[in-house]
Write a protein that holds these residues in place. Structure first.
Motif: not given
Ligand code: NAP
Ligand code: MG
Length: 520
Positions: A291-299, A319-328, A449-456
């Motif tokens: 079962a692959e389900m929802g997300g509250k992904d963040g950066i 906003f790609s595909f109106q935020g309708q991605k589990c990875s949004a 599910l997905t996460g992002g990290f921006f740093s140098s």
């Protein structure tokens, strides 16, 4: 031909270059051609027999709600029973078909889809509200799943020799199929996920009951038709569109169901998992649930990050595909010292997004249906009470289910809009005192599910890799757009069973290892 199709030589399908006018023209022709078939009737398919029923799903264009795409026959419970009996019988022959032959159907179907990719994109644009590049990328992903899992199956056959033989015995481990799989895909990638969930089960020697999402049944039908055209024997894929309330629990709970491959919301996934855990009378196995389900992904963005790049990634992830991605990327967590500067950039870029029909290739299209539309607008009302609205916050053109890209700032970590999956064009932004607190806020959800990290900062990046708890973590890039064979995909916690779709390991989920030892 098949010998050259190995995992080593796999490469992702190239998307269409729509800067070429000839490609735009070809896609528009495919749309016109599909338009001529709007309003057609589509059947249930059981054991190769096409069955038209009275009761039908009406599939409509979310970008233009007065337009009917087609009418899909609904499967009754009696027909679902016939489908599972058929799949069970077909399993007896299909499991004996060689891996090479099974893979060859996937390769054939991949070749056909490659030749006719615009035909599939056209359906995605009209039935799911995608724009050109979103539809096209989804077709590429569907082709990738067929190529990659076909090749993975051939590899799995090779690898079965790896167990050690000892002087007195010859040992072999083989992977054999499980049985009948109930395949339940969502509507947001109604071609790619339907293809991936189905062909992975089929290529490993299982037979299937495919129940498409009810808002996007026609693109799923197109896939099943393609497999038929590729020569797949009848009964391996049984196509059973219809109401989940009529046959969902019936098939999940059925003693002949061996496994369930689900991708969709948390609530439905947990319900299926619970029901599948009960042993039905006459059932001889423990059902497997993927079962692959929802997300509250963040950066997460720290003060050393390239803010222009971060802003672009936040906007495209949200906003790609109106935020309708589990990875949004529906959350952005920004450190205090660059908070205002980055928000300004994010707002600026979002203002440039044009909302409209994907058929005219607008950037932000409609949300999928009335239910989603109302749910998202309700969340926006909640957001207005919880945080500060800085952009959007209202519906768009009433011709379709349009909602303006919406941004809230100063969202508290425990607020609804920072915790619940909205599955629409809504971004919540929170402030953190430093990068460590930002990571804590990121981890503060029931999903992963997905996460992002921006740093140098290299050290922080290494820390983030350790601390951010999610199945797919991306550093200094957007958090959507996982590629088959490149970014195996699946989430932690209540985002799912971390099945890692698009990985070599995936096929083992639909197989069982059988060891045999022959004493010399
Ligand atoms: P959904 O409402 O859970 O529906 C998913 C599928 O389950 C549909 O085919 C639906 O059929 C079916 N279903 C509903 N109740 C059922 C039951 N009792 N038994 C069997 N099947 C049942 O999800 P969705 O709205 O289509 O998709 C959006 C969700 O999917 C989001 O939460 C998103 O995050 C998640 N998603 C996750 C991933 C991932 O890889 N983690 C990928 C894509 C999407 P009907 O349409 O007929 O109700
Ligand atoms: Mg529709």
């Amino acid at each position: 031909m098949i010998k050259t199709r190995t995992l080593e030589t796999f490469s992702n399908e190239k998307d269409t270059d729509f800067s070429q006018q000839s490609e735009v023209k070809a896609l528009k022709e495919a749309i016109s051609s599909f338009r001529r078939n709007l309003g057609n009737d589509y059947p249930v398919i059981i054991g190769g027999e096409k069955i038209y029923t009275e009761d039908k799903i009406t599939s409509i264009n979310p970008a233009k709600t007065t337009e009917t795409i087609g009418y899909m026959s609904k499967t009754t419970q009696e027909m679902a029973e016939k489908a599972i009996q058929t799949a069970t019988q077909t399993f007896e022959t299909w499991k004996q078909v060689s891996a090479e032959e099974r893979a060859s159907y996937l390769f054939k179907a991949a070749d056909l889809m490659r030749q006719r990719r615009h035909e599939f994109s056209a359906v995605l644009i009209l039935e799911a509200g995608k724009n050109y590049s979103e539809a096209d990328a989804e077709v590429s992903e569907a082709i990738d799943f067929m190529e990659f899992y076909g090749r993975s199956m051939l590899q799995l056959e090779e690898d079965r020799h790896y167990v050690k033989s000892v002087p007195t015995e010859k040992n072999r481990l083989t992977y054999i199929p499980l049985g009948v799989g109930f395949i339940v895909p969502p509507w947001n990638f109604p071609l790619a996920i339907c293809t991936g969930l189905t062909v992975s089960a089929v290529v490993t020697g299982n037979t299937t009951l495919v129940k498409p999402a009810s808002v996007t049944p026609i693109i799923a039908y197109k896939f099943v038709e393609l497999m038929e055209e590729a020569g797949l024997p009848d009964g391996v894929i049984n196509f059973i569109p219809g109401d989940s309330s009529v046959m969902g629990d019936y098939l999940t709970g059925h003693p002949l169901t061996r496994f369930i491959s689900f991708t969709g919301s948390k609530d439905v996934g947990l319900h299926i998992n619970e029901l599948a855990g009960k042993t039905a009378k006459g059932q001889k196995w423990i059902k497997r649930v993927n079962a692959e389900m929802g997300g509250k992904d963040g950066i997460v963005i720290d003060e050393t990050a390239d803010l222009d790049k971060a802003a672009q990634s936040i906007v495209s992830s949200a906003f790609s595909f109106q935020g309708q991605k589990c990875s949004a990327g529906s959350r952005a967590i920004i450190v205090e010292s660059v908070y205002e500067e980055l928000i300004e950039k994010v707002i600026q870029l979002t203002t440039e997004l044009r909302v409209g029909n994907g058929e005219e290739n607008y950037c932000v299209g409609p949300v999928i249906d009335e239910r989603a539309y109302n749910t998202i607008l309700n969340y926006i009302e909640t957001g207005k009470k919880e945080a500060k609205l800085v952009l959007g916050g209202a519906p768009g053109n009433s011709e379709g289910y349009y909602i303006q890209p919406t941004i809230f700032i100063d969202a508290a970590p425990n607020s609804t809009i920072m915790q619940e999956e909205i599955f629409g064009p809504v971004l919540a932004i929170a402030k953190a005192k430093d990068w460590e607190e930002a990571i804590e806020i990121y981890n503060n959800t029931e999903y992963g599910l997905t996460g992002g990290f921006f740093s140098s900062n290299e050290e922080r990046i290494q820390e983030a890799v350790q601390r951010m708890y999610c199945g797919n973590l991306y550093i200094n890039r957007n958090v959507t757009g996982a590629l088959v064979g490149v970014h195996p995909f699946g989430g932690f916690n209540l985002s799912g069973t971390d099945s890692k779709a698009g990985s070599y390991d995936y096929l083992k989920l639909f197989s069982q290892g059988k060891l045999h030892t022959i004493q010399k």
